[in-house]
Write an enzyme that holds these catalytic residues in place. Sequence first.
Site, PDB file in Angstrom:
ATOM      1  CG  HIS A   1      47.533  -9.634  -0.743  1.00  0.00           C
ATOM      2  ND1 HIS A   1      46.887  -8.763   0.749  1.00  0.00           N
ATOM      3  CD2 HIS A   1      47.652  -9.254  -1.611  1.00  0.00           C
ATOM      4  CE1 HIS A   1      46.675  -7.913   0.146  1.00  0.00           C
ATOM      5  NE2 HIS A   1      47.245  -7.384  -0.985  1.00  0.00           N
TER       6      HIS A   1
ATOM      7  CB  CYS B   1      46.451 -13.427   4.810  1.00  0.00           C
ATOM      8  SG  CYS B   1      47.721 -13.826   6.054  1.00  0.00           S
TER       9      CYS B   1
ATOM     10  CG  HIS C   1      49.377  -9.690   5.785  1.00  0.00           C
ATOM     11  ND1 HIS C   1      48.018 -10.114   5.347  1.00  0.00           N
ATOM     12  CD2 HIS C   1      49.127  -9.251   3.703  1.00  0.00           C
ATOM     13  CE1 HIS C   1      47.123 -10.199   4.357  1.00  0.00           C
ATOM     14  NE2 HIS C   1      48.106  -9.920   3.154  1.00  0.00           N
TER      15      HIS C   1
END
Length: 337
Positions: free
Chosen positions: A308, A247, A296
């Site tokens: 993402h 990520c 994240h």
Amino acid sequence: MNGTLEHVVKQSFIYSYLLSQPFAAYVDAYPALQNKILQEAEQLQYGEHGESVRILQHKLSKLSYYDDQIDGELGILTEHALKKFQKDYGMSITGEADSETIHAIIKAEKKRKIRQIEKMSETIYPGMHSEDVKIIQDTLKYFGYYEGEIDGIYGPLTQKALEVAEEEHDLELTKGVTQASLQAMYQKDKDVKVKEDVEPQSASTTKKKIKNVQVKSQDYSGVIQTAKALIGTPYVWGGTAPGGFDCSGFIQYVYETQSVTVPRTVSDMWNFASGVSKPSVGDLVFFETYKPGPSHMGIYIGDGKFIHAGESRGVEISALNNSYWKDKYLGAKRVSN
């Protein structure tokens, strides 16, 4: 040897000693001598390392601009902290610690110390035990007069330190310490004159500047286009290239295509970017997933959605109001170009 000469000799010795010691040995002990080390550096820029950078990071941390490991490496987070300080104090935003910036940081630190003195409620005499005595001891320690524990007890060590300070600064301190006499110590300090005002710019001025930056340079169209072009790229732990992303590697890659350098990890990015009340297109959105704190992240693309690199399907677009992401959402932050 009188008190003043003794103190001058002692400071010279301590200064030489500090240069040969680990940073942890003197991190909070001799701020005035730290100032000397920092000023002798004259200019610190990206990629430099050493004790001067450690002192710089420590002072920026005390001023609430730097919130990361004090490692002596002037990297992205230290550079960003310098830029935030320079913006708040109306200086040229370079991310480098030139002599003007170093001077301003030292003055800002002294202003904060003086504000602590303003909290004193009474004149202090020997034998007292109070929070006000701690303020006195902290001031004396700043200049290297006091070596004991900051315990709030006005005993022999505090008295001796006041005697030396009184003689060197030509102030009356031993017959009763007041706010005015302690403030005068900072104002008389020949290293930096505190009377030269140093304050962050007003909220209205800061908001105006931020607005101008957004209008002139905050264009995230390239970021969004690049991110969308990578949809379908598989997730790879530690991945930082189009062959596979994690990520934060995805975010870093996308921003680098737009010539914007950002940190590598989610936690560093959380500390690096500036908080916003709600996301706008191009802002970063953060989530708490497999561990406490931000773990994240993605890029907000509008309409309640973000792009993402997810572990299941790789780079994809998801909705913030999805039950999984909604429960884990921490907030949004903005990277200034």
